[in-house]
Write an enzyme that holds these catalytic residues in place. Sequence first.
Site, PDB file in Angstrom:
ATOM      1  CG  ASP A 268       9.903  -0.265   4.117  1.00  0.00           C
ATOM      2  OD1 ASP A 268      10.419  -1.351   4.425  1.00  0.00           O
ATOM      3  OD2 ASP A 268       8.723  -0.156   3.731  1.00  0.00           O
TER       4      ASP A 268
ATOM      5  CB  VAL B 282      -7.462 -14.671  -0.210  1.00  0.00           C
ATOM      6  CG1 VAL B 282      -8.307 -13.414  -0.286  1.00  0.00           C
ATOM      7  CG2 VAL B 282      -8.171 -15.812  -0.905  1.00  0.00           C
TER       8      VAL B 282
ATOM      9  CE1 TYR C 143      -1.470  -6.053  11.439  1.00  0.00           C
ATOM     10  CE2 TYR C 143      -3.791  -6.648  11.485  1.00  0.00           C
ATOM     11  CZ  TYR C 143      -2.758  -5.917  10.937  1.00  0.00           C
ATOM     12  OH  TYR C 143      -3.008  -5.050   9.908  1.00  0.00           O
TER      13      TYR C 143
ATOM     14  CB  ILE D 145      -0.959   0.016   1.223  1.00  0.00           C
ATOM     15  CG1 ILE D 145      -1.842  -1.240   1.243  1.00  0.00           C
ATOM     16  CG2 ILE D 145      -1.829   1.273   1.203  1.00  0.00           C
ATOM     17  CD1 ILE D 145      -2.744  -1.360   2.479  1.00  0.00           C
TER      18      ILE D 145
ATOM     19  CG  LEU E 298       0.680   3.222   5.202  1.00  0.00           C
ATOM     20  CD1 LEU E 298       1.215   4.607   4.829  1.00  0.00           C
ATOM     21  CD2 LEU E 298       0.004   2.597   4.002  1.00  0.00           C
TER      22      LEU E 298
ATOM     23  CB  VAL F 252     -11.088 -22.521  -0.420  1.00  0.00           C
ATOM     24  CG1 VAL F 252     -12.215 -21.882   0.385  1.00  0.00           C
ATOM     25  CG2 VAL F 252     -11.028 -21.911  -1.823  1.00  0.00           C
TER      26      VAL F 252
ATOM     27  CE  LYS G  31      -1.517  -2.452  11.911  1.00  0.00           C
ATOM     28  NZ  LYS G  31      -0.887  -1.338  11.201  1.00  0.00           N
TER      29      LYS G  31
ATOM     30  NE  ARG H   5      -6.345 -17.931   7.339  1.00  0.00           N
ATOM     31  CZ  ARG H   5      -5.801 -17.007   6.571  1.00  0.00           C
ATOM     32  NH1 ARG H   5      -4.586 -17.177   6.095  1.00  0.00           N
ATOM     33  NH2 ARG H   5      -6.437 -15.900   6.296  1.00  0.00           N
TER      34      ARG H   5
HETATM   35  N1  LIG Z   1      -3.096  -5.110   2.923  1.00  0.00           N
HETATM   36  C1  LIG Z   1      -4.221  -5.092   3.642  1.00  0.00           C
HETATM   37  O1  LIG Z   1      -5.242  -5.665   3.246  1.00  0.00           O
HETATM   38  C2  LIG Z   1      -4.270  -4.349   4.969  1.00  0.00           C
HETATM   39  C3  LIG Z   1      -5.453  -4.399   5.725  1.00  0.00           C
HETATM   40  C4  LIG Z   1      -5.504  -3.724   6.939  1.00  0.00           C
HETATM   41  C5  LIG Z   1      -4.416  -2.993   7.376  1.00  0.00           C
HETATM   42  N2  LIG Z   1      -3.277  -2.966   6.625  1.00  0.00           N
HETATM   43  C6  LIG Z   1      -2.140  -2.175   7.127  1.00  0.00           C
HETATM   44  O2  LIG Z   1      -1.629  -1.397   6.057  1.00  0.00           O
HETATM   45  C7  LIG Z   1      -0.228  -1.196   6.237  1.00  0.00           C
HETATM   46  C8  LIG Z   1       0.514  -1.586   4.980  1.00  0.00           C
HETATM   47  O3  LIG Z   1       0.287  -2.960   4.723  1.00  0.00           O
HETATM   48  P1  LIG Z   1       0.718  -3.668   3.372  1.00  0.00           P
HETATM   49  O4  LIG Z   1      -0.373  -4.599   3.007  1.00  0.00           O
HETATM   50  O5  LIG Z   1       1.192  -2.662   2.397  1.00  0.00           O
HETATM   51  O6  LIG Z   1       1.920  -4.577   3.902  1.00  0.00           O
HETATM   52  P2  LIG Z   1       3.466  -4.640   3.470  1.00  0.00           P
HETATM   53  O7  LIG Z   1       4.063  -5.712   4.307  1.00  0.00           O
HETATM   54  O8  LIG Z   1       3.588  -4.718   1.991  1.00  0.00           O
HETATM   55  O9  LIG Z   1       3.992  -3.204   3.941  1.00  0.00           O
HETATM   56  C9  LIG Z   1       4.520  -2.956   5.221  1.00  0.00           C
HETATM   57  C10 LIG Z   1       5.844  -2.238   5.032  1.00  0.00           C
HETATM   58  O10 LIG Z   1       6.361  -1.903   6.323  1.00  0.00           O
HETATM   59  C11 LIG Z   1       7.745  -2.239   6.366  1.00  0.00           C
HETATM   60  N3  LIG Z   1       8.075  -2.533   7.766  1.00  0.00           N
HETATM   61  C12 LIG Z   1       7.646  -3.565   8.518  1.00  0.00           C
HETATM   62  N4  LIG Z   1       8.156  -3.477   9.767  1.00  0.00           N
HETATM   63  C13 LIG Z   1       8.915  -2.358   9.789  1.00  0.00           C
HETATM   64  C14 LIG Z   1       9.695  -1.722  10.791  1.00  0.00           C
HETATM   65  N5  LIG Z   1       9.788  -2.222  12.026  1.00  0.00           N
HETATM   66  N6  LIG Z   1      10.357  -0.581  10.458  1.00  0.00           N
HETATM   67  C15 LIG Z   1      10.258  -0.065   9.209  1.00  0.00           C
HETATM   68  N7  LIG Z   1       9.533  -0.613   8.229  1.00  0.00           N
HETATM   69  C16 LIG Z   1       8.872  -1.746   8.520  1.00  0.00           C
HETATM   70  C17 LIG Z   1       7.893  -3.457   5.455  1.00  0.00           C
HETATM   71  O11 LIG Z   1       9.199  -3.644   4.972  1.00  0.00           O
HETATM   72  C18 LIG Z   1       6.901  -3.095   4.341  1.00  0.00           C
HETATM   73  O12 LIG Z   1       7.517  -2.349   3.306  1.00  0.00           O
HETATM   74  C19 LIG Z   1       0.156  -2.001   7.483  1.00  0.00           C
HETATM   75  O13 LIG Z   1       0.152  -1.132   8.588  1.00  0.00           O
HETATM   76  C20 LIG Z   1      -0.974  -3.013   7.603  1.00  0.00           C
HETATM   77  O14 LIG Z   1      -1.130  -3.450   8.931  1.00  0.00           O
HETATM   78  C21 LIG Z   1      -3.175  -3.631   5.437  1.00  0.00           C
END
Ligand SMILES: NC(=O)c1ccc[n+]([C@@H]2O[C@H](COP(=O)([O-])OP(=O)(O)OC[C@H]3O[C@@H](n4cnc5c(N)ncnc54)[C@H](O)[C@@H]3O)[C@@H](O)[C@H]2O)c1
Length: 315
Positions: A32, A184, A140, A13, A72, A200, A144, A269
């Site tokens: 990151d 998924v 987790y 994201i 993020l 699934v 959050k 799960r």
């Molecule tokens: N993808 C989804 O469906 C979804 C749903 C709900 C919430 N989120 C939240 O959105 C955010 C982004 O998720 P995503 O799907 O892009 O995941 P992602 O794993 O692709 O992105 C997370 C990024 O954070 C970096 N990271 C992790 N730990 C770190 C740390 N300690 N220090 C610095 N960087 C760190 C990772 O290298 C990665 O680039 C997260 O906070 C996640 O919890 C995502």
Amino acid sequence: MTRAVVTGGAGFIGSSLVDALVERGDEVVVLDDLSTGYEDNVNPAATLVEGDVADPEAVARAVAGADLVFHLAAHRAVLRSVEHPLQTDRANTAGTLTVLEAARDAGAHRVVCTSSSSVYGGAAPMPTPESAPLSPRSPYAVSKLAGEHYARVFWELYGLPTVSIRPFNVYGPRQRPDSQYAAVIPLFIDALRRGEPPVVHGDGGQSRDFAYIDDAVAAFLAAASAPVGACAGKAYNVAGGSPVSLLELLSALEAIMGKAVVPVHTDPRPGDVRHSRADLSAAAADLGWAPLVGLEEGLRRTVAWFSERAGAGIA
Ligand SMILES: NC(=O)c1ccc[n+]([C@@H]2O[C@H](COP(=O)([O-])OP(=O)(O)OC[C@H]3O[C@@H](n4cnc5c(N)ncnc54)[C@H](O)[C@@H]3O)[C@@H](O)[C@H]2O)c1
């Protein structure tokens, strides 16, 4: 020129958000640790600072002079948090607190934090408004929710304008099928491309309110610019607005990709919620945001991204 910091900007994201910020002319810094993100996701016009979001010095360096902070970075996998709760808490809870402190000290104008629909824990009414009871059911989800509370308290105590986003399942280009905790949609697309039966969990009747990546990015931008009085200290659902079951999702992908498969069903799960559906009226009212990309169009774009990668020789 607006200086924006995106933690987790090498991830799925975050990297699309970085692209949108660069596109509109912001100066962008990415913080990151590349633990689940990829350097080649990062827009070349952005500055990548490699560091841990729970390291106060690294965060203070990255956030210095920032107008906007989008937080993020996180350990995003529920299962990983079940296996390693303390690691997840350090990255997510301490990480969020570290970013908030640095943003406050740097005089940032707005911090947009990333929570998750998992804070509801499945016990909520459907569609689920933000006011529903919160019942996180994994480390987790607890981390959050803790981050959301810290964001609210930083607004109330220090006047730092914060907004939290509660994404439901986000999907789209750059979401990869090859990680241990893949989501998924990339897993289904990858299985269909290989002609292998997708897995699934359970009967496939569980439903999810999938949000396309461009809509999720638009929500982050809206949260950064909506009037402070409307949204500071609050949290908002972000979803696609038309939930589908996993079996319906699979059928839609089969139609788009012109393939037919018989899935393998495994045990459900533990901790998976049965249905998930967001009430998006608060985000519409306060942030002026609503999803624009329907599931079929979003899936088409996502399938096209997989094909482009394959065409470029990337597995
Ligand atoms: N993808 C989804 O469906 C979804 C749903 C709900 C919430 N989120 C939240 O959105 C955010 C982004 O998720 P995503 O799907 O892009 O995941 P992602 O794993 O692709 O992105 C997370 C990024 O954070 C970096 N990271 C992790 N730990 C770190 C740390 N300690 N220090 C610095 N960087 C760190 C990772 O290298 C990665 O680039 C997260 O906070 C996640 O919890 C995502």
